[in-house]
Enzyme design. Structure first.
Site, PDB file in Angstrom:
ATOM      1  N   PHE A  96      -4.732  -8.445  -3.012  1.00 21.93           N
ATOM      2  CA  PHE A  96      -3.846  -8.867  -4.104  1.00 21.93           C
ATOM      3  C   PHE A  96      -4.470  -9.957  -4.957  1.00 21.93           C
ATOM      4  O   PHE A  96      -4.399  -9.928  -6.166  1.00 21.93           O
ATOM      5  CB  PHE A  96      -2.527  -9.401  -3.519  1.00 21.93           C
ATOM      6  CG  PHE A  96      -1.451  -8.360  -3.427  1.00 21.93           C
ATOM      7  CD1 PHE A  96      -1.611  -7.115  -3.985  1.00 21.93           C
ATOM      8  CD2 PHE A  96      -0.259  -8.642  -2.777  1.00 21.93           C
ATOM      9  CE1 PHE A  96      -0.623  -6.153  -3.902  1.00 21.93           C
ATOM     10  CE2 PHE A  96       0.740  -7.695  -2.684  1.00 21.93           C
ATOM     11  CZ  PHE A  96       0.551  -6.448  -3.243  1.00 21.93           C
ATOM     12  N   ARG A  97      -5.082 -10.958  -4.278  1.00 26.25           N
ATOM     13  CA  ARG A  97      -5.366 -12.202  -4.999  1.00 26.25           C
ATOM     14  C   ARG A  97      -6.828 -12.453  -5.334  1.00 26.25           C
ATOM     15  O   ARG A  97      -7.125 -13.399  -6.039  1.00 26.25           O
ATOM     16  CB  ARG A  97      -4.780 -13.397  -4.224  1.00 26.25           C
ATOM     17  CG  ARG A  97      -3.265 -13.348  -4.250  1.00 26.25           C
ATOM     18  CD  ARG A  97      -2.625 -14.446  -3.447  1.00 26.25           C
ATOM     19  NE  ARG A  97      -1.174 -14.306  -3.487  1.00 26.25           N
ATOM     20  CZ  ARG A  97      -0.480 -13.448  -2.749  1.00 26.25           C
ATOM     21  NH1 ARG A  97      -1.089 -12.670  -1.899  1.00 26.25           N
ATOM     22  NH2 ARG A  97       0.822 -13.377  -2.871  1.00 26.25           N
ATOM     23  N   HIS A 104       4.691  -6.204   7.732  1.00 23.70           N
ATOM     24  CA  HIS A 104       5.193  -5.803   6.409  1.00 23.70           C
ATOM     25  C   HIS A 104       5.443  -4.302   6.328  1.00 23.70           C
ATOM     26  O   HIS A 104       5.533  -3.737   5.234  1.00 23.70           O
ATOM     27  CB  HIS A 104       4.220  -6.248   5.308  1.00 23.70           C
ATOM     28  CG  HIS A 104       4.191  -7.736   5.127  1.00 23.70           C
ATOM     29  ND1 HIS A 104       3.199  -8.391   4.444  1.00 23.70           N
ATOM     30  CD2 HIS A 104       5.048  -8.699   5.541  1.00 23.70           C
ATOM     31  CE1 HIS A 104       3.443  -9.704   4.465  1.00 23.70           C
ATOM     32  NE2 HIS A 104       4.553  -9.909   5.127  1.00 23.70           N
ATOM     33  N   CYS A 127      15.776   5.154   4.704  1.00 24.98           N
ATOM     34  CA  CYS A 127      17.052   4.926   4.010  1.00 24.98           C
ATOM     35  C   CYS A 127      17.464   3.468   4.158  1.00 24.98           C
ATOM     36  O   CYS A 127      17.436   2.918   5.268  1.00 24.98           O
ATOM     37  CB  CYS A 127      18.119   5.842   4.604  1.00 24.98           C
ATOM     38  SG  CYS A 127      19.765   5.449   3.982  1.00 24.98           S
ATOM     39  N   CYS A 149      23.108  10.437   3.772  1.00 21.51           N
ATOM     40  CA  CYS A 149      24.259   9.509   3.869  1.00 21.51           C
ATOM     41  C   CYS A 149      24.629   8.932   2.498  1.00 21.51           C
ATOM     42  O   CYS A 149      25.643   8.242   2.364  1.00 21.51           O
ATOM     43  CB  CYS A 149      23.972   8.382   4.865  1.00 21.51           C
ATOM     44  SG  CYS A 149      23.015   6.998   4.197  1.00 21.51           S
ATOM     45  N   CYS A 185      19.276   9.534   0.626  1.00 23.15           N
ATOM     46  CA  CYS A 185      19.465  10.001   2.007  1.00 23.15           C
ATOM     47  C   CYS A 185      20.705  10.909   2.045  1.00 23.15           C
ATOM     48  O   CYS A 185      21.605  10.749   1.204  1.00 23.15           O
ATOM     49  CB  CYS A 185      19.681   8.764   2.873  1.00 23.15           C
ATOM     50  SG  CYS A 185      19.958   9.091   4.606  1.00 23.15           S
ATOM     51  N   THR A 207     -10.833  -4.826   2.075  1.00 26.75           N
ATOM     52  CA  THR A 207     -11.548  -4.715   0.796  1.00 26.75           C
ATOM     53  C   THR A 207     -12.907  -4.018   0.977  1.00 26.75           C
ATOM     54  O   THR A 207     -13.346  -3.280   0.096  1.00 26.75           O
ATOM     55  CB  THR A 207     -11.781  -6.094   0.132  1.00 26.75           C
ATOM     56  OG1 THR A 207     -12.495  -6.926   1.041  1.00 26.75           O
ATOM     57  CG2 THR A 207     -10.483  -6.759  -0.265  1.00 26.75           C
ATOM     58  N   SER A 222      -4.920 -14.907   2.207  1.00 21.35           N
ATOM     59  CA  SER A 222      -4.868 -16.134   1.407  1.00 21.35           C
ATOM     60  C   SER A 222      -3.838 -17.112   1.976  1.00 21.35           C
ATOM     61  O   SER A 222      -3.746 -18.240   1.515  1.00 21.35           O
ATOM     62  CB  SER A 222      -4.529 -15.791  -0.046  1.00 21.35           C
ATOM     63  OG  SER A 222      -3.274 -15.140  -0.091  1.00 21.35           O
TER      64      SER A 222
HETATM   65  P1  NAD Z   1      -4.344 -11.694  -0.404  1.00 20.71           P
HETATM   66  O1  NAD Z   1      -4.803 -10.685  -1.401  1.00 20.71           O
HETATM   67  O2  NAD Z   1      -3.376 -12.730  -0.837  1.00 20.71           O
HETATM   68  O3  NAD Z   1      -5.617 -12.461   0.192  1.00 20.71           O
HETATM   69  C1  NAD Z   1      -6.746 -11.762   0.665  1.00 20.71           C
HETATM   70  C2  NAD Z   1      -7.802 -12.812   1.027  1.00 20.71           C
HETATM   71  O4  NAD Z   1      -8.889 -12.124   1.627  1.00 20.71           O
HETATM   72  C3  NAD Z   1      -8.352 -13.577  -0.182  1.00 20.71           C
HETATM   73  O5  NAD Z   1      -8.194 -14.957   0.033  1.00 20.71           O
HETATM   74  C4  NAD Z   1      -9.848 -13.170  -0.237  1.00 20.71           C
HETATM   75  O6  NAD Z   1     -10.684 -14.259  -0.526  1.00 20.71           O
HETATM   76  C5  NAD Z   1     -10.115 -12.684   1.168  1.00 20.71           C
HETATM   77  N1  NAD Z   1     -11.092 -11.600   1.236  1.00 20.71           N
HETATM   78  C6  NAD Z   1     -11.092 -10.438   0.537  1.00 20.71           C
HETATM   79  N2  NAD Z   1     -12.112  -9.660   0.932  1.00 20.71           N
HETATM   80  C7  NAD Z   1     -12.794 -10.360   1.877  1.00 20.71           C
HETATM   81  C8  NAD Z   1     -13.959 -10.078   2.659  1.00 20.71           C
HETATM   82  N3  NAD Z   1     -14.609  -8.923   2.557  1.00 20.71           N
HETATM   83  N4  NAD Z   1     -14.408 -11.023   3.522  1.00 20.71           N
HETATM   84  C9  NAD Z   1     -13.754 -12.231   3.638  1.00 20.71           C
HETATM   85  N5  NAD Z   1     -12.629 -12.527   2.943  1.00 20.71           N
HETATM   86  C10 NAD Z   1     -12.156 -11.607   2.067  1.00 20.71           C
HETATM   87  O7  NAD Z   1      -3.815 -10.887   0.860  1.00 20.71           O
HETATM   88  P2  NAD Z   1      -2.698 -11.255   1.926  1.00 20.71           P
HETATM   89  O8  NAD Z   1      -2.784 -12.689   2.339  1.00 20.71           O
HETATM   90  O9  NAD Z   1      -2.776 -10.190   2.958  1.00 20.71           O
HETATM   91  O10 NAD Z   1      -1.305 -11.116   1.138  1.00 20.71           O
HETATM   92  C11 NAD Z   1      -1.040 -10.032   0.275  1.00 20.71           C
HETATM   93  C12 NAD Z   1       0.137  -9.146   0.667  1.00 20.71           C
HETATM   94  O11 NAD Z   1      -0.022  -7.826   0.101  1.00 20.71           O
HETATM   95  C13 NAD Z   1       0.181  -8.880   2.138  1.00 20.71           C
HETATM   96  O12 NAD Z   1       1.460  -8.545   2.510  1.00 20.71           O
HETATM   97  C14 NAD Z   1      -0.735  -7.683   2.237  1.00 20.71           C
HETATM   98  O13 NAD Z   1      -0.670  -6.983   3.397  1.00 20.71           O
HETATM   99  C15 NAD Z   1      -0.305  -6.842   1.052  1.00 20.71           C
HETATM  100  N6  NAD Z   1      -1.434  -5.966   0.636  1.00 20.71           N
HETATM  101  C16 NAD Z   1      -1.893  -5.070   1.556  1.00 20.71           C
HETATM  102  C17 NAD Z   1      -2.983  -4.273   1.272  1.00 20.71           C
HETATM  103  C18 NAD Z   1      -3.448  -3.326   2.352  1.00 20.71           C
HETATM  104  O14 NAD Z   1      -2.614  -2.847   3.147  1.00 20.71           O
HETATM  105  N7  NAD Z   1      -4.739  -3.064   2.434  1.00 20.71           N
HETATM  106  C19 NAD Z   1      -3.639  -4.381   0.037  1.00 20.71           C
HETATM  107  C20 NAD Z   1      -3.142  -5.314  -0.920  1.00 20.71           C
HETATM  108  C21 NAD Z   1      -2.027  -6.120  -0.581  1.00 20.71           C
END
Ligand code: NAD
Length: 256
Positions: free
Chosen positions: A41-42, A127, A135, A162, A160, A34, A201
């Protein structure tokens, strides 16, 4: 009951545990990216507050869902390309140089660990990876520019040679995780003395089960996450700070 919380004391304690551990395994989630400008996501304002994910079942069943998934994929990949690794990604690359480091399991599909120079043989992308298509039948790869040019030429989602459907090489909701990376991740978790969760999360399984597997095998568990997770009460230390700040404190060379 977990120790820790906000403030420098929890970060110092985290550093001490890292220095003392014999075998360190790390699990990262969307939260580590982030601070590079990629929404998780959350968190409030995260991806889920703006769009519902397309499940594996929907992708396979519907051409409209496939076209929408590819449109999102192209947009998302453009934002990944514009982002740069932050202190969290770079700090983990420094940590990987220690002899006590076992491996990094990431749930992320953005490629920022690799772009921070993380050694590929110590990294499991549990993931998958959004940089190409695959494919669903024979497993053959297709580059994203090829996917895009086929959609532009024909108006249809790519197939693909195939005959089967091509999908981005990531694990969608409702899709089974490939066996080999999950087995390797489970093995790393089970042989660690210290299992560290960063920016997740911990609600997406089976990735969220890995810290429990590590704890059952005797590892200490540290969670570095801004918000609460269901595993906090069972963790040995919780650090509720911004990930970039935590790693800039642990590795001052990152900010010089
Ligand atoms: P999630 O969004 O469920 O949780 C992210 C967590 O990170 C939250 O609880 C939040 O409080 C915390 N957070 C965010 N920024 C932060 C910071 N700067 N410092 C401290 N904490 C921070 O993510 P998840 O558990 O990885 O699950 C979501 C799924 O979606 C996974 O498979 C994920 O890889 C995928 N996804 C990937 C990306 C990416 O590749 N960057 C982006 C979005 C979702």
């Amino acid at each position: 009951m977990a120790r820790g919380g906000e403030g420098n004391g929890a970060v110092v304690e985290f550093g001490r545990l890292l220095d003392a551990a014999g075998a360190i395994t790390v699990l990262t989630g969307a939260g580590i990216s982030t601070e590079s400008g990629i929404p998780d996501f959350r968190s409030p304002g995260g991806v889920w507050s703006r769009m519902t994910p397309i499940t594996y079942g929907e992708f396979v069943a519907s051409e409209a869902a496939r076209l929408e998934d590819w449109r999102r994929r192209f947009r998302m990949n453009a934002s990944f390309a514009e982002a740069s690794p932050n202190a969290g990604h770079r700090g983990l690359t420094l940590l990987a140089a220690r002899s006590t480091f076992v491996g990094l399991i990431t749930q992320n599909i953005d490629g920022l660990h690799q772009r921070a120079g993380f050694p590929p043989d110590r990294l499991i992308e549990i993931h998958g990876n959004a940089t190409h298509g695959r494919c669903l039948g024979c497993g053959a790869a297709m580059t994203l520019p090829e996917v895009r040019s086929r959609i532009e030429r024909t108006g249809a989602s790519p197939r693909c040679p195939c005959g089967d459907i091509v999908k981005a090489a990531i694990v969608s909701f409702g899709e089974t995780l490939p066996g080999a990376p999950l087995r390797q991740a489970t093995e790393w978790a089970a042989r660690s003395d210290l299992f560290v969760v960063i920016g997740s999360s911990l609600v997406v399984r089976p990735a969220a089960s890995l810290p429990r597997i590590a704890a059952q095998a005797g590892a200490a568990v540290v969670i570095v996450n801004r918000e609460e997770t269901p595993l906090d009460p069972a963790a040995d230390l919780v650090v509720r700070e911004a990930i970039g700040e935590v790693f800039s404190t642990l590795f001052p060379q990152l900010v010089q």
